[in-house]
Each structure stands twice: as C-alpha cells, then as structure tokens.
Write a protein that holds these residues in place. Structure first.
Motif, PDB file in Angstrom:
ATOM      1  N   ARG A   1       4.366   5.220  16.516  1.00 18.73           N
ATOM      2  CA  ARG A   1       4.947   6.330  16.995  1.00 18.73           C
ATOM      3  C   ARG A   1       5.210   7.752  15.774  1.00 18.73           C
ATOM      4  O   ARG A   1       5.195   8.710  15.969  1.00 18.73           O
ATOM      5  CB  ARG A   1       6.215   6.168  17.428  1.00 18.73           C
ATOM      6  N   GLN A   2       4.876   7.369  15.175  1.00 23.09           N
ATOM      7  CA  GLN A   2       4.633   8.150  13.447  1.00 23.09           C
ATOM      8  C   GLN A   2       4.039   8.740  13.062  1.00 23.09           C
ATOM      9  O   GLN A   2       3.535   9.730  12.295  1.00 23.09           O
ATOM     10  CB  GLN A   2       6.497   8.177  12.136  1.00 23.09           C
TER      11      GLN A   2
ATOM     12  N   ARG B   1       1.207   9.131  17.558  1.00 18.06           N
ATOM     13  CA  ARG B   1       1.517  10.829  17.369  1.00 18.06           C
ATOM     14  C   ARG B   1       0.342  11.199  17.201  1.00 18.06           C
ATOM     15  O   ARG B   1       0.710  12.251  18.313  1.00 18.06           O
ATOM     16  CB  ARG B   1       2.325  11.298  16.068  1.00 18.06           C
TER      17      ARG B   1
END
Length: 515
Positions: free
Chosen positions: A338-339, A371
């Motif tokens: 997610r980053q 992301r």
C-alpha cells in the motif's frame, strides 16, 4: 492599505515567492516594484535551465548569478564547445551552486572550473550525447579501415575525453547517463567518486547503447556484461562501507543481478525509490540480449521486497514482467504494498499490474492495492499467467477491480488507452474511466496516456482533462499526454484548470521521471 503594507515588506514578499513554483508568476512578481524584484530574484534565479547557446549567452551577463543553486544545461543537439566556454565564464560567479546538470559534450576544463569555483556543490547529473563516442572521442564504427584517428579527432579527444570526476567529494547526488567507450575506466572512476561521497543519497547510471552495440559486434561483451556487479564489488573491495542511498536508477545495461553485491553497495533499508530498465537493448542494427529468456530477467527484484526494502515508496520499470509480478504477488505484507507506487515506462505485449487486484489460487496474498498503479485498457495487448488458466479481463472488470477493495490506498493512476480509437469509442471509454473516479477516495493524481498515432487528438487534450477533472472526486492533478493541469474546485461546484509549467509537472510524483 493592507496591500501597500504587504508590498513594502521584503520578508513577506519573499515568503510569497518561496511558495510559488511557476516561473511565469515569479517573473511577473519581480516586475511589480523594486521591493518585489529584490525579494523575488533569489527565488526566480535559484534554478536555471538552458536549452540553447542563445539562452546561455543572455544569462552570462545576468546580475543574479550569485543566486543560482541549480544550473541545468540541456542543449537539443548535444553540441558543447560554445556552451562550455560560456559556462566556464559564469561558474566563478555561482558561489552558491549546489546542483550541476549537463546534457551535452562536457569539456574536462569545465569540470575543473566547476570544482574550483563552486565549493557548495552537492549534485552532479551528467549525460553524454548519444553520438558522443564517435563524434567527440574519435572512435570509429569501422575499426578495420579507421584505426588512426585524424588530427581533429585527437583534438576533440583531448578536450572531451576522460572527464575527471574524482576531484569532487561529499556529493549527495550522482547521475551519469549514456557512459561510452572506455567503460573499464568509467567503472574505476565511479568507484572512486562513491568512495569520496559517503553521504550520497541518489545514484543513477546508464551505458551508451552505441558503445555496448559496438562492443557486442566486436566480441567484447565483457566490457559491459557485469558492469554494475563489478562496480558494487570493487566498491566493497576498496573497504568502503555500504552507502545509504535513498534513490537508485539502474538504466541501460546497469543490471542488479546479485543481491549480495547490491547490498555491499548500499544498505537497502534506506531505499525509497528505484528505477530499473528491464528490457533487451536493441535498434535496427543490433539486438543485445541483456537478460535471461522468458519472463525471468535475472534481475534480483526479490531484494526489493518488504524484508530488505521496508521503506520503498516507488518502483519504476520499463515493462511489467513476470519477476516484477512475483515481487508483489508473493509478498505477504499488504501494508508494504500500500505504500509503493509502481510505474511503467511503457505497456506492451506483457503482463499487467491489474492482476494484483484480483484473487489468485497461486498467490494467496492477492488481491493487493498499491499506492500508485498503471492500468492498460488495450485488452488485446495483455497476457495472463498461463499456469492459472485465467482469461484476459474486460475493461469493465479492470475498472471494477480498481475500486473494489480500495479503501484509500490508491493515490495515483495512469490509464493507458488503446491507439487509433474512433471518436465514439474514445468517448465511451473516457466516460467509463470518469465514472469510477468518485469511488477512488484518495486519488489525487491522474494521467491519461495514448500510445502511437491518435488522429485529431491534439484538439481534445484539454477537453479530456476537463472531463476527468469534472468528476466528483479528490483529483488535484490531471495530465493528458504531455500537458498537465492543477484542478481547482470552487465552493459552488465550479471546476477550473490551471496548466502547469515543466518544473511544476515534475513536482507531481506520478508525472515526474525518476532521477
């Protein structure tokens, strides 16, 4: 009264200038009054970019060279002789210069003046012209008939050959692109510079295709095969501790194919952004196989996973291949995914990142939400993992997968449209993309890419941007082809577009090129 008071205070005007990235607006502010000019000039001249000798000539007599922190010279035709002479006259007045970017033929004497004149220098970005070797260093494409260089070639070699970068110490950024001809010498030079710059944060390297093409034709692949591996190992053998790189660019023929050697060069826990050219090098004459056959490239993508690179935030690759897919699909750390912003230089006959958005029997960790992501709407160009017997998803399914399960992870999206679409087909596809935007609750950056030829599209670029910006969403920046806009949303629902200048475009993460 308040405006007059503000205009009379240079400190407040300087604060306003510091928050302004548009060079056009800064130029307007500097012409407002003498107070504004004195306050704005240090910001306006902080970064100077020159594309022609004429621009350099005009800058040479500028009274504000003392404010320049970044000098960027990008001559369109790679010519360097007049530019070198002008810049050598300017550098002694640039005592605060921190960054030097040069994409032309660079004379060794220019480097000497740079070293002597600019004690604050922290960043060097140096790119050789594509034909630098044969045009400037006197090397010939045909060794059988041109063994002896001419007097002119010998003179050029004396001016431009072997630029000495080892005199620089304490650099924080080093980018050397299109390195040509004497690759063993370049390897030694790079190692020496790295040893002298223990605080280096950014490193970018790439080799000249012309040079590796000639080496391959003459049976001298050993000059470029393993170039990056040797740099890493030579650096380690010199007794230097691993660097703390935050950014690493592995360009043409720079292949990180050994995890241990890569870790001897840099502590991977500090890496935040990485670019890797994972494509075979070729042109109409040469095809130079740089990687292993099939989907596996030999690049150690597994070394960039969450265990080794917990702080990675951006990965850019030429193409989405099997080993790139494995890096994410086999990850058991959804928070790490997610980053990460995953960006592709091109989409082609290959796998697609959208597979990460769907469940998979082979990879229990899927679906994953990144992301930033590229999606390809040209469904005829997409392949899937044959082992799972999957079918190529439709456009509707891909767009649905983007929204399903996304609870705010996606901040940037690049949408690659099929080429040569008719007006009706394009409008329908554009509407489908627009319809999903409200469901992407954290999306702030959006890009539309059209490959190849697209008839009559130039006139539709801005209208396409307005269509996308008009969707009820949080999108703040829209880019269509090479033009980009900042999106303003008024309280009454009115949407306004403000076109960005080049350096404003590069400030937007999705639109910027790594290094």
């Amino acid at each position: 009264m308040a405006a007059a008071a503000f205009a009379s205070l240079p400190e407040l005007v300087r604060c306003l200038a510091e928050q302004t990235r548009s060079r056009k607006q800064l130029a307007r502010l500097s012409r407002t009054s003498k107070t504004f000019h004195l306050a704005v000039a240090p910001v306006l001249f902080r970064e100077v970019v020159c594309f022609t000798d004429e621009t350099l000539n005009a800058l040479a007599n500028c009274a504000h060279l003392g404010h320049v922190r970044l000098l960027e010279v990008r001559l369109r035709h790679g010519e360097g002789e007049p530019a070198n002479k002008i810049v050598q006259q300017m550098l002694p007045r640039m005592l605060l210069l921190e960054g030097f970017c040069w994409n032309a033929a660079l004379a060794t004497t220019t480097l000497t003046v740079l070293h002597r004149s600019c004690p604050e220098l922290k960043s060097i970005r140096f790119g050789m012209p594509c034909e630098f070797g044969s045009r400037y260093l006197g090397y010939s494409e045909d060794r059988e008939y041109s063994n002896e260089p001419s007097a002119k070639e010998l003179e050029a070699r004396e001016i431009y050959g072997r630029p000495d970068l080892t005199v620089f110490r304490g650099l924080e950024e080093l980018t050397l692109d299109n390195l040509c001809e004497e690759l063993p010498w370049w390897r030694e030079t790079i190692v020496e510079v790295l040893k002298n710059s223990p605080e280096l944060k950014k490193l970018g390297l790439s080799l000249s295709f012309a040079t590796i093409g000639k080496a391959a034709r003459y049976g001298e692949r050993d000059t470029f095969d393993g170039f990056f591996y040797d740099v890493c190992n030579d650096f380690c053998a010199a007794g230097a501790p691993p660097l703390h790189l935050q950014s690493l660019k592995c360009g043409t023929a720079i292949i990180p194919d050994d995890a241990e050697s890569l870790q001897s060069l840099t502590d991977l826990t500090y890496l935040e952004e990485v670019h890797i050219e994972n494509e075979t090098v070729w042109n109409l004459i040469d095809v130079i196989t740089m990687y292993e056959d099939g989907e596996e490239s030999g690049i150690v993508f597994e070394a960039l996973g969450p265990a080794q690179c917990p702080n990675l935030r951006r990965l850019t690759v030429r193409q989405y291949r099997g080993d790139v897919h494995e890096l994410f699909a086999a990850s058991d750390d959804p928070a790490w995914a997610r980053q990460v912003a995953l960006s592709l230089v091109e989409v082609n006959d290959a796998l697609e990142p959208a597979q990460l958005l769907r469940p998979s029997e082979k990879y229990p960790s899927l679906p994953l939400h990144l992301r930033m992501l590229d999606v390809n709407l040209d469904r005829e160009k997409v392949e899937v993992d044959d082992e799972e017997g999957l079918e190529v998803s439709t456009v509707s399914q891909v767009l649905h997968d983007l929204v399903a399960g996304d609870d705010g992870a996606l901040e940037g999206l690049s949408v690659h449209f099929p080429p040569d679409m008719g007006d009706d087909s394009f409008s329908d596809l554009l509407q489908s993309v627009t319809d999903i935007l409200p469901g992407l609750i954290s999306l702030t950056q959006l890009s539309v890419v059209l490959p190849g030829q697209f008839d009559n599209f130039d006139g539709k670029v801005e209208s396409t941007a307005r269509k996308l910006a008009g969707a009820p969403s949080r999108v703040r920046y829209v880019k269509v082809q090479k033009r980009a806009w900042r999106v303003w949303r008024d309280g009454d629902g009115t949407v306004r577009l403000e076109e960005l200048e080049d350096r404003e475009i590069s400030d937007v993460e999705l639109f910027s090129q790594l290094l």
